[in-house]
Design a protein around this motif. Sequence first.
Motif, PDB file in Angstrom:
ATOM      1  N   THR A 135       8.060  10.932   1.341  1.00 31.21           N
ATOM      2  CA  THR A 135       8.936   9.925   0.741  1.00 31.21           C
ATOM      3  C   THR A 135       8.390   8.509   0.824  1.00 31.21           C
ATOM      4  O   THR A 135       8.839   7.620   0.104  1.00 31.21           O
ATOM      5  N   GLY A 136       7.404   8.294   1.712  1.00 29.22           N
ATOM      6  CA  GLY A 136       6.897   6.940   1.918  1.00 29.22           C
ATOM      7  C   GLY A 136       7.797   6.089   2.792  1.00 29.22           C
ATOM      8  O   GLY A 136       7.549   4.883   2.967  1.00 29.22           O
ATOM      9  N   ILE A 144       0.841  -1.206   0.000  1.00 25.46           N
ATOM     10  CA  ILE A 144       0.000   0.000   0.000  1.00 25.46           C
ATOM     11  C   ILE A 144       0.871   1.248   0.000  1.00 25.46           C
ATOM     12  O   ILE A 144       0.618   2.203  -0.743  1.00 25.46           O
ATOM     13  N   ILE A 145       1.925   1.239   0.809  1.00 27.77           N
ATOM     14  CA  ILE A 145       2.808   2.406   0.898  1.00 27.77           C
ATOM     15  C   ILE A 145       3.503   2.658  -0.439  1.00 27.77           C
ATOM     16  O   ILE A 145       3.662   3.802  -0.867  1.00 27.77           O
ATOM     17  N   ARG A 146       3.902   1.599  -1.126  1.00 26.81           N
ATOM     18  CA  ARG A 146       4.562   1.760  -2.431  1.00 26.81           C
ATOM     19  C   ARG A 146       3.649   2.438  -3.441  1.00 26.81           C
ATOM     20  O   ARG A 146       4.118   3.134  -4.349  1.00 26.81           O
ATOM     21  N   CYS A 147       2.359   2.248  -3.302  1.00 27.66           N
ATOM     22  CA  CYS A 147       1.397   2.846  -4.254  1.00 27.66           C
ATOM     23  C   CYS A 147       1.109   4.319  -3.953  1.00 27.66           C
ATOM     24  O   CYS A 147       0.477   5.003  -4.756  1.00 27.66           O
ATOM     25  N   GLY A 148       1.552   4.814  -2.810  1.00 23.22           N
ATOM     26  CA  GLY A 148       1.405   6.230  -2.488  1.00 23.22           C
ATOM     27  C   GLY A 148       0.045   6.594  -1.921  1.00 23.22           C
ATOM     28  O   GLY A 148      -0.865   5.762  -1.793  1.00 23.22           O
ATOM     29  N   GLU A 149      -0.091   7.872  -1.580  1.00 22.92           N
ATOM     30  CA  GLU A 149      -1.341   8.373  -0.992  1.00 22.92           C
ATOM     31  C   GLU A 149      -2.434   8.501  -2.052  1.00 22.92           C
ATOM     32  O   GLU A 149      -2.166   8.822  -3.208  1.00 22.92           O
ATOM     33  N   ALA A 207     -12.878  14.490   7.431  1.00 24.51           N
ATOM     34  CA  ALA A 207     -12.725  14.410   5.971  1.00 24.51           C
ATOM     35  C   ALA A 207     -13.003  13.004   5.454  1.00 24.51           C
ATOM     36  O   ALA A 207     -13.718  12.821   4.458  1.00 24.51           O
ATOM     37  N   PHE A 208     -12.457  11.987   6.122  1.00 22.04           N
ATOM     38  CA  PHE A 208     -12.687  10.609   5.690  1.00 22.04           C
ATOM     39  C   PHE A 208     -14.152  10.207   5.873  1.00 22.04           C
ATOM     40  O   PHE A 208     -14.740   9.545   5.016  1.00 22.04           O
ATOM     41  N   SER A 209     -14.759  10.617   6.994  1.00 20.27           N
ATOM     42  CA  SER A 209     -16.157  10.252   7.267  1.00 20.27           C
ATOM     43  C   SER A 209     -17.105  10.882   6.263  1.00 20.27           C
ATOM     44  O   SER A 209     -18.124  10.273   5.906  1.00 20.27           O
ATOM     45  N   ASN A 210     -16.798  12.090   5.805  1.00 16.41           N
ATOM     46  CA  ASN A 210     -17.649  12.773   4.826  1.00 16.41           C
ATOM     47  C   ASN A 210     -17.397  12.301   3.403  1.00 16.41           C
ATOM     48  O   ASN A 210     -18.151  12.676   2.494  1.00 16.41           O
ATOM     49  N   SER A 211     -16.364  11.513   3.201  1.00 22.08           N
ATOM     50  CA  SER A 211     -16.035  11.020   1.860  1.00 22.08           C
ATOM     51  C   SER A 211     -16.268   9.511   1.817  1.00 22.08           C
ATOM     52  O   SER A 211     -17.305   9.051   2.259  1.00 22.08           O
ATOM     53  N   ASN A 212     -15.307   8.766   1.308  1.00 21.65           N
ATOM     54  CA  ASN A 212     -15.514   7.323   1.164  1.00 21.65           C
ATOM     55  C   ASN A 212     -14.826   6.499   2.239  1.00 21.65           C
ATOM     56  O   ASN A 212     -14.672   5.288   2.077  1.00 21.65           O
ATOM     57  N   GLY A 213     -14.416   7.153   3.329  1.00 20.17           N
ATOM     58  CA  GLY A 213     -13.679   6.435   4.347  1.00 20.17           C
ATOM     59  C   GLY A 213     -12.250   6.174   3.885  1.00 20.17           C
ATOM     60  O   GLY A 213     -11.834   6.603   2.807  1.00 20.17           O
ATOM     61  N   GLY A 214     -11.474   5.473   4.722  1.00 19.83           N
ATOM     62  CA  GLY A 214     -10.108   5.164   4.327  1.00 19.83           C
ATOM     63  C   GLY A 214      -9.239   4.831   5.523  1.00 19.83           C
ATOM     64  O   GLY A 214      -9.741   4.556   6.627  1.00 19.83           O
ATOM     65  N   GLN A 215      -7.919   4.842   5.295  1.00 22.29           N
ATOM     66  CA  GLN A 215      -6.971   4.468   6.334  1.00 22.29           C
ATOM     67  C   GLN A 215      -5.849   5.497   6.450  1.00 22.29           C
ATOM     68  O   GLN A 215      -5.370   6.022   5.425  1.00 22.29           O
ATOM     69  N   ILE A 216      -5.456   5.775   7.687  1.00 24.10           N
ATOM     70  CA  ILE A 216      -4.323   6.657   7.969  1.00 24.10           C
ATOM     71  C   ILE A 216      -3.197   5.794   8.523  1.00 24.10           C
ATOM     72  O   ILE A 216      -3.376   5.101   9.537  1.00 24.10           O
ATOM     73  N   PHE A 217      -2.051   5.810   7.858  1.00 23.80           N
ATOM     74  CA  PHE A 217      -0.880   5.051   8.308  1.00 23.80           C
ATOM     75  C   PHE A 217       0.051   6.029   9.016  1.00 23.80           C
ATOM     76  O   PHE A 217       0.651   6.911   8.387  1.00 23.80           O
ATOM     77  N   ILE A 218       0.169   5.886  10.331  1.00 21.59           N
ATOM     78  CA  ILE A 218       0.951   6.813  11.157  1.00 21.59           C
ATOM     79  C   ILE A 218       2.301   6.170  11.473  1.00 21.59           C
ATOM     80  O   ILE A 218       2.370   5.007  11.875  1.00 21.59           O
ATOM     81  N   GLY A 219       3.345   6.974  11.248  1.00 23.43           N
ATOM     82  CA  GLY A 219       4.699   6.448  11.359  1.00 23.43           C
ATOM     83  C   GLY A 219       5.330   6.283   9.997  1.00 23.43           C
ATOM     84  O   GLY A 219       6.351   5.610   9.839  1.00 23.43           O
ATOM     85  N   VAL A 220       4.711   6.927   8.981  1.00 24.17           N
ATOM     86  CA  VAL A 220       5.183   6.861   7.597  1.00 24.17           C
ATOM     87  C   VAL A 220       5.359   8.276   7.073  1.00 24.17           C
ATOM     88  O   VAL A 220       4.451   9.113   7.226  1.00 24.17           O
ATOM     89  N   ASP A 221       6.493   8.577   6.465  1.00 26.80           N
ATOM     90  CA  ASP A 221       6.763   9.902   5.907  1.00 26.80           C
ATOM     91  C   ASP A 221       5.857  10.131   4.700  1.00 26.80           C
ATOM     92  O   ASP A 221       5.890   9.370   3.728  1.00 26.80           O
ATOM     93  N   ASP A 222       5.029  11.187   4.764  1.00 27.35           N
ATOM     94  CA  ASP A 222       4.059  11.420   3.687  1.00 27.35           C
ATOM     95  C   ASP A 222       4.708  11.962   2.418  1.00 27.35           C
ATOM     96  O   ASP A 222       4.063  12.009   1.368  1.00 27.35           O
TER      97      ASP A 222
END
Length: 475
Positions: free
Chosen positions: A53-54, A9-14, A36-51
């Motif tokens: 560089t990945g 997932i991280i390799r595919c980017g945000e 923002a996620f609740s008002n849209s299609n939902g999703g996942q936040i990966f914490i501990g990852v540089d946004d």
Amino acid sequence: MTAEKIKEIIRCGETSTVQFKKLFKTAEDVANELVAFSNSNGGQIFIGVDDKTGEILGLDYDQLREIGSLVASAADDRVRPAVFPQVETEPVDGKAVMIVTVKKGPDAPYTNKKGEIYVKQGPDKRRVSDNNEILRIFAESGSFQPDRQSIRGTSIKDLDRYLLDEFFQNSLGRSADNLGIPLETALKNLFILDEEGQATLGGLMFFGINPQRFCPAFNIKAVWFYGNSIGGTEYRSSRDIGGTIPRMFKLGMEFIDGCLLRRQEGQNFNSIGVLEIPEIALTELLQNALVHRSWLKPAPIRILVFDNRVEIVSPGALPPSLTVADIKLGNAFQRNQLIANMCAKTMDYRGLGSGIIRALQTDANIEFQNEASGDQFRVILWRTEQKSKEENPSEKEPDVNSKEKSREKEIVGKEKGKEKILELLKSIPGITSSELQEQTGLSRSGVEKIIRQLKEAGKIRRIGPDKGGHWEVIG
């Protein structure tokens, strides 16, 4: 979730459903992301990852505790209504990554403690302040129904009694005078009128005498072009089609029919032939545009006929929960429930999400384009037969036979125009010239000429002044 899956997932980017964060410092920052996620299609936040560089940076024990506390506090105290994200921690290459999963909220719009609304836009979020967009979020959650909104300045007098009688006769087997309850009460029960006696949008668009008087943008604009470019300066024909939804559907189909070719497929010589685009496909897709258009966007449906295709462009993109692939499988989101119910009772409309499937089951070559940035949905039906050569109206000289046919068509058109105007003057004595143009599709000069002819023939007369007076049909 496995470490390999996280790295994939991280390799595919945000994306609009995947976000990376090094850390969260405040509960307010967390709340804005949850909103923002609740008002849209939902999703996942990966914490501990540089946004940027990945790179997987990981979190230590104290950071995991602190961020977990921030997420819980934000979800419970700083998001309205409350949301319930799922929090998990996974080891990836010896480093701890926290994953916060947020579902699409059923009670949108969600806000932060300040009342601010955010939605996802690609990998980023943006604040929503436009009233129409806020209403769209309400509508997509089902907590607001645009077709039940009241139309200011209307009353039961703006509804066509003949159409109401026909509706009750077909649906209940009795006229509007024999319902057993006052007509106005029945119309309020059906949400055709609101509690104050004003017409709802759905009621007006099905039973209004002249819906475009109050909602001028809710019509169909139809154009038949030369060639295949919308940028051309010449066109064969154009028409603004107004009236109720059933009337717009009927006239829209007639316009398309008049632009397309018919071919013989085993019929006898006197048969009118089969349309080059299957009529079932055209019927289903035009009905779909009229029923499922966005009534929050004041824009017309457009029918665009070219030499190689027909386009039906409907205001309002698909809701975030639907994709083109979904609707091809029959998945549906009933955007306008009142209008859909009325269609089911007054037109050949099933309202089960099967219209797109029926259109695709024909031999039609159909393309769907969901244009989210322009907030519209485009259907393209490719024509099976085309003109071998584009005709430019300034270069073509019609022969004698075509002139005669054109003259015959003009005479027939004028007679039909007279009949329609007489009918309108009789049912709506106070109708204006511009409203006659809208209802008949005639030009201003055409309406004025027919009015003059009818007066000279002694069929109508004007009672009172031009402004404030009315027409009387004689005989």
